[in-house]
Design a protein around this motif. Sequence first.
Motif, PDB file in Angstrom:
ATOM      1  N   HIS A   1       1.043  -1.154   0.147  1.00  0.00           N
ATOM      2  CA  HIS A   1      -0.227   0.029   0.175  1.00  0.00           C
ATOM      3  C   HIS A   1       1.028   1.334  -0.056  1.00  0.00           C
ATOM      4  CE1 HIS A   1      -3.150   2.594   2.443  1.00  0.00           C
ATOM      5  NE2 HIS A   1      -3.020   3.098   1.224  1.00  0.00           N
ATOM      6  N   LEU A   2       1.994   1.245   0.955  1.00  0.00           N
ATOM      7  CA  LEU A   2       2.667   2.398   0.860  1.00  0.00           C
ATOM      8  C   LEU A   2       3.561   2.749  -0.021  1.00  0.00           C
ATOM      9  CD1 LEU A   2       3.596   2.380   4.635  1.00  0.00           C
ATOM     10  CD2 LEU A   2       2.099   3.884   3.531  1.00  0.00           C
ATOM     11  N   ARG A   3       3.808   1.582  -1.225  1.00  0.00           N
ATOM     12  CA  ARG A   3       4.591   1.706  -2.111  1.00  0.00           C
ATOM     13  C   ARG A   3       3.889   2.784  -3.171  1.00  0.00           C
ATOM     14  NH1 ARG A   3       5.886  -3.534  -5.955  1.00  0.00           N
ATOM     15  NH2 ARG A   3       3.578  -3.489  -5.992  1.00  0.00           N
ATOM     16  N   GLY A   4       2.378   2.664  -3.214  1.00  0.00           N
ATOM     17  CA  GLY A   4       1.831   3.698  -3.981  1.00  0.00           C
ATOM     18  C   GLY A   4       1.951   4.868  -3.254  1.00  0.00           C
ATOM     19  N   VAL A   5       1.847   5.212  -2.212  1.00  0.00           N
ATOM     20  CA  VAL A   5       2.177   6.533  -1.538  1.00  0.00           C
ATOM     21  C   VAL A   5       3.435   7.096  -1.943  1.00  0.00           C
ATOM     22  CG1 VAL A   5       2.285   7.596   0.689  1.00  0.00           C
ATOM     23  CG2 VAL A   5       0.512   5.961   0.697  1.00  0.00           C
ATOM     24  N   VAL A   6       4.533   6.181  -1.771  1.00  0.00           N
ATOM     25  CA  VAL A   6       5.677   6.793  -2.536  1.00  0.00           C
ATOM     26  C   VAL A   6       5.724   7.107  -3.845  1.00  0.00           C
ATOM     27  CG1 VAL A   6       8.120   5.775  -2.987  1.00  0.00           C
ATOM     28  CG2 VAL A   6       7.380   5.365  -0.776  1.00  0.00           C
ATOM     29  N   ASP A   7       5.230   6.246  -4.727  1.00  0.00           N
ATOM     30  CA  ASP A   7       4.850   6.568  -6.275  1.00  0.00           C
ATOM     31  C   ASP A   7       4.377   8.011  -6.461  1.00  0.00           C
ATOM     32  OD1 ASP A   7       6.468   4.283  -6.817  1.00  0.00           O
ATOM     33  OD2 ASP A   7       4.698   2.969  -7.043  1.00  0.00           O
ATOM     34  N   SER A   8       3.228   8.049  -5.750  1.00  0.00           N
ATOM     35  CA  SER A   8       2.395   9.398  -6.033  1.00  0.00           C
ATOM     36  C   SER A   8       2.827  10.406  -5.389  1.00  0.00           C
ATOM     37  CB  SER A   8       0.927   9.076  -5.293  1.00  0.00           C
ATOM     38  OG  SER A   8       0.112  10.433  -5.467  1.00  0.00           O
ATOM     39  N   THR A   9       3.394  10.533  -4.239  1.00  0.00           N
ATOM     40  CA  THR A   9       3.967  11.538  -3.477  1.00  0.00           C
ATOM     41  C   THR A   9       5.358  12.116  -3.961  1.00  0.00           C
ATOM     42  OG1 THR A   9       2.944  10.721  -1.481  1.00  0.00           O
ATOM     43  CG2 THR A   9       4.466  12.494  -1.302  1.00  0.00           C
TER      44      THR A   9
ATOM     45  N   TYR B   1      -0.868  12.643  -2.213  1.00  0.00           N
ATOM     46  CA  TYR B   1      -1.383  11.146  -2.240  1.00  0.00           C
ATOM     47  C   TYR B   1      -2.896  11.448  -2.401  1.00  0.00           C
ATOM     48  CZ  TYR B   1      -2.821   6.212  -1.686  1.00  0.00           C
ATOM     49  OH  TYR B   1      -3.087   5.092  -1.607  1.00  0.00           O
ATOM     50  N   GLY B   2      -3.669  10.964  -3.062  1.00  0.00           N
ATOM     51  CA  GLY B   2      -5.025  11.189  -3.189  1.00  0.00           C
ATOM     52  C   GLY B   2      -5.930  10.391  -2.321  1.00  0.00           C
ATOM     53  N   ARG B   3      -5.228   9.608  -1.720  1.00  0.00           N
ATOM     54  CA  ARG B   3      -6.159   8.693  -0.941  1.00  0.00           C
ATOM     55  C   ARG B   3      -5.885   8.444   0.755  1.00  0.00           C
ATOM     56  NH1 ARG B   3      -5.715   3.429  -2.393  1.00  0.00           N
ATOM     57  NH2 ARG B   3      -7.726   2.827  -1.364  1.00  0.00           N
ATOM     58  N   VAL B   4      -5.695   9.813   0.967  1.00  0.00           N
ATOM     59  CA  VAL B   4      -5.095   9.938   2.478  1.00  0.00           C
ATOM     60  C   VAL B   4      -5.940   9.032   3.564  1.00  0.00           C
ATOM     61  CG1 VAL B   4      -3.712  11.925   2.125  1.00  0.00           C
ATOM     62  CG2 VAL B   4      -6.064  12.258   2.718  1.00  0.00           C
ATOM     63  N   GLY B   5      -7.349   8.979   3.084  1.00  0.00           N
ATOM     64  CA  GLY B   5      -8.141   8.586   3.974  1.00  0.00           C
ATOM     65  C   GLY B   5      -7.834   6.963   4.445  1.00  0.00           C
ATOM     66  N   SER B   6      -7.003   6.479   3.415  1.00  0.00           N
ATOM     67  CA  SER B   6      -6.982   5.194   3.403  1.00  0.00           C
ATOM     68  C   SER B   6      -5.633   4.788   4.407  1.00  0.00           C
ATOM     69  CB  SER B   6      -6.506   4.479   2.211  1.00  0.00           C
ATOM     70  OG  SER B   6      -5.321   5.164   1.459  1.00  0.00           O
ATOM     71  N   LEU B   7      -4.839   5.788   4.806  1.00  0.00           N
ATOM     72  CA  LEU B   7      -3.792   5.836   5.824  1.00  0.00           C
ATOM     73  C   LEU B   7      -4.338   5.872   7.455  1.00  0.00           C
ATOM     74  CD1 LEU B   7      -1.358   8.515   4.054  1.00  0.00           C
ATOM     75  CD2 LEU B   7      -1.601   6.155   3.687  1.00  0.00           C
TER      76      LEU B   7
ATOM     77  N   TYR C   1       3.890   9.059   5.284  1.00  0.00           N
ATOM     78  CA  TYR C   1       3.213   9.898   4.106  1.00  0.00           C
ATOM     79  C   TYR C   1       3.904  11.195   4.461  1.00  0.00           C
ATOM     80  CZ  TYR C   1      -0.180  13.016   1.680  1.00  0.00           C
ATOM     81  OH  TYR C   1      -0.528  13.814   0.499  1.00  0.00           O
ATOM     82  N   GLY C   2       3.751  11.725   5.553  1.00  0.00           N
ATOM     83  CA  GLY C   2       4.791  12.963   5.847  1.00  0.00           C
ATOM     84  C   GLY C   2       6.280  13.039   5.546  1.00  0.00           C
ATOM     85  N   PHE C   3       6.818  12.040   5.798  1.00  0.00           N
ATOM     86  CA  PHE C   3       8.289  11.628   5.316  1.00  0.00           C
ATOM     87  C   PHE C   3       8.387  11.819   3.823  1.00  0.00           C
ATOM     88  CE2 PHE C   3      10.818   8.465   3.610  1.00  0.00           C
ATOM     89  CZ  PHE C   3      12.300   8.786   4.073  1.00  0.00           C
ATOM     90  N   CYS C   4       7.633  11.306   3.097  1.00  0.00           N
ATOM     91  CA  CYS C   4       7.710  11.314   1.768  1.00  0.00           C
ATOM     92  C   CYS C   4       7.154  12.668   1.094  1.00  0.00           C
ATOM     93  CB  CYS C   4       6.610  10.382   0.930  1.00  0.00           C
ATOM     94  SG  CYS C   4       6.922   8.591   1.225  1.00  0.00           S
ATOM     95  N   ARG C   5       6.267  13.544   1.692  1.00  0.00           N
ATOM     96  CA  ARG C   5       6.115  14.894   1.274  1.00  0.00           C
ATOM     97  C   ARG C   5       7.506  15.693   1.720  1.00  0.00           C
ATOM     98  NH1 ARG C   5       0.658  17.225   3.188  1.00  0.00           N
ATOM     99  NH2 ARG C   5       1.140  18.626   1.667  1.00  0.00           N
ATOM    100  N   GLU C   6       8.114  15.337   2.839  1.00  0.00           N
ATOM    101  CA  GLU C   6       9.439  16.140   2.962  1.00  0.00           C
ATOM    102  C   GLU C   6      10.358  16.023   1.972  1.00  0.00           C
ATOM    103  OE1 GLU C   6      10.846  15.372   7.132  1.00  0.00           O
ATOM    104  OE2 GLU C   6       9.150  15.870   8.027  1.00  0.00           O
ATOM    105  N   CYS C   7      10.597  14.561   1.782  1.00  0.00           N
ATOM    106  CA  CYS C   7      11.413  14.158   0.470  1.00  0.00           C
ATOM    107  C   CYS C   7      11.093  15.038  -0.841  1.00  0.00           C
ATOM    108  CB  CYS C   7      11.501  12.448   0.339  1.00  0.00           C
ATOM    109  SG  CYS C   7      12.178  11.816   1.616  1.00  0.00           S
ATOM    110  N   TYR C   8       9.773  14.832  -1.082  1.00  0.00           N
ATOM    111  CA  TYR C   8       9.472  15.953  -2.273  1.00  0.00           C
ATOM    112  C   TYR C   8       9.892  17.174  -2.213  1.00  0.00           C
ATOM    113  CZ  TYR C   8       6.409  17.747  -5.848  1.00  0.00           C
ATOM    114  OH  TYR C   8       5.952  18.582  -6.857  1.00  0.00           O
TER     115      TYR C   8
END
Length: 321
Positions: free
Chosen positions: A257-265, A271-277, A286-293
């Motif tokens: 599931h989180l692989r999809g979060v990585v790819d999108s973010t 990530y468009g489906r934050v309600g699934s987290l 997810y916050g970590f991935c946003r920082e990386c971006y």
Amino acid sequence: VNYLRANKYVNEKQLSDGISSFNFSREAFYSANWNQQTILARGLFIDTENNKIMARSYEKFFRINETKATNLVNLKSKLQFPDKAYVKENGFLAIVSYDYKNDDLFIASKSTNKGPYVEYIKAQLEPYREKVLEYLKNAYLIDNSLSLVFECIDIDNDPHIIRYNESKLVLLDLIFNKLNFKALDYEQVKEAAKVIGCPVKKLAYTLKDFDEFNELYNALQDEEYKYNGNYIEGFVFVDENGFMTKCKSEYYNTWKHLRGVVDSTLRCGGYGRVGSLLTPEKNLFYGFCRECYKNDRDPETKEYPYKTDIISMREKFLVRK
């Protein structure tokens, strides 16, 4: 062949030398349209000039609770014990058989015998190539056309979810090149692996009754479940009658599931489906991935100064955490 071609849920891909691959369509998968042809058409390669199967993999089989037949309630009466639980390796399927048209190996994956994944298989197969060819050719000459089915683990070109220290081929099964699915037993698979010199799938447990089966199923729902100290994708179960089902570990499901979060973010910043987290850990990741971006993405090349596959990102996250 005619029945397969007439089935709108089966795709045919014409390869060289009169070989076609047949695989169930995306529509069959998403609509769960399973019948004799769609279950058969999974890694199926047919010499349509001679009406012979060149190579084949497993029939489609299902996760626990994915279909009515694999619902836990129905499995309680359906399974014939002992039921064997094999470690499910986390790579992609490689199919190798004897190419009687060219006196060589027929090597295939993902509905074709060409392309990058076949090249990955060839690279892993090279140390065993001559022994594999000799084994399959000898079997063919005594009227036992077989396909060797491997899990190909390539940590450089095709990392998945589970971390491995090295790339390798793991022999899973030897399947007769016949329409009706039939495979050699595990002792014969181990003997073949010994002759070839390659790793073989691991028999983790022999479950004596449904209580033991259910206990292992429940254990896999714990995200911290490990087999022999290692996270795994899950188990493939084979009962006394050869009926197959499978179960993925919660650890695997979470990080898939989180692989999809990585790819999108990392691609677009969110990530468009934050309600699934649904857990704090997923939200932290997810916050970590946003920082990386925000901090690490080159605005011109859109590249990152480090690997961004899910295994690398998970390890980077855990270290930073």
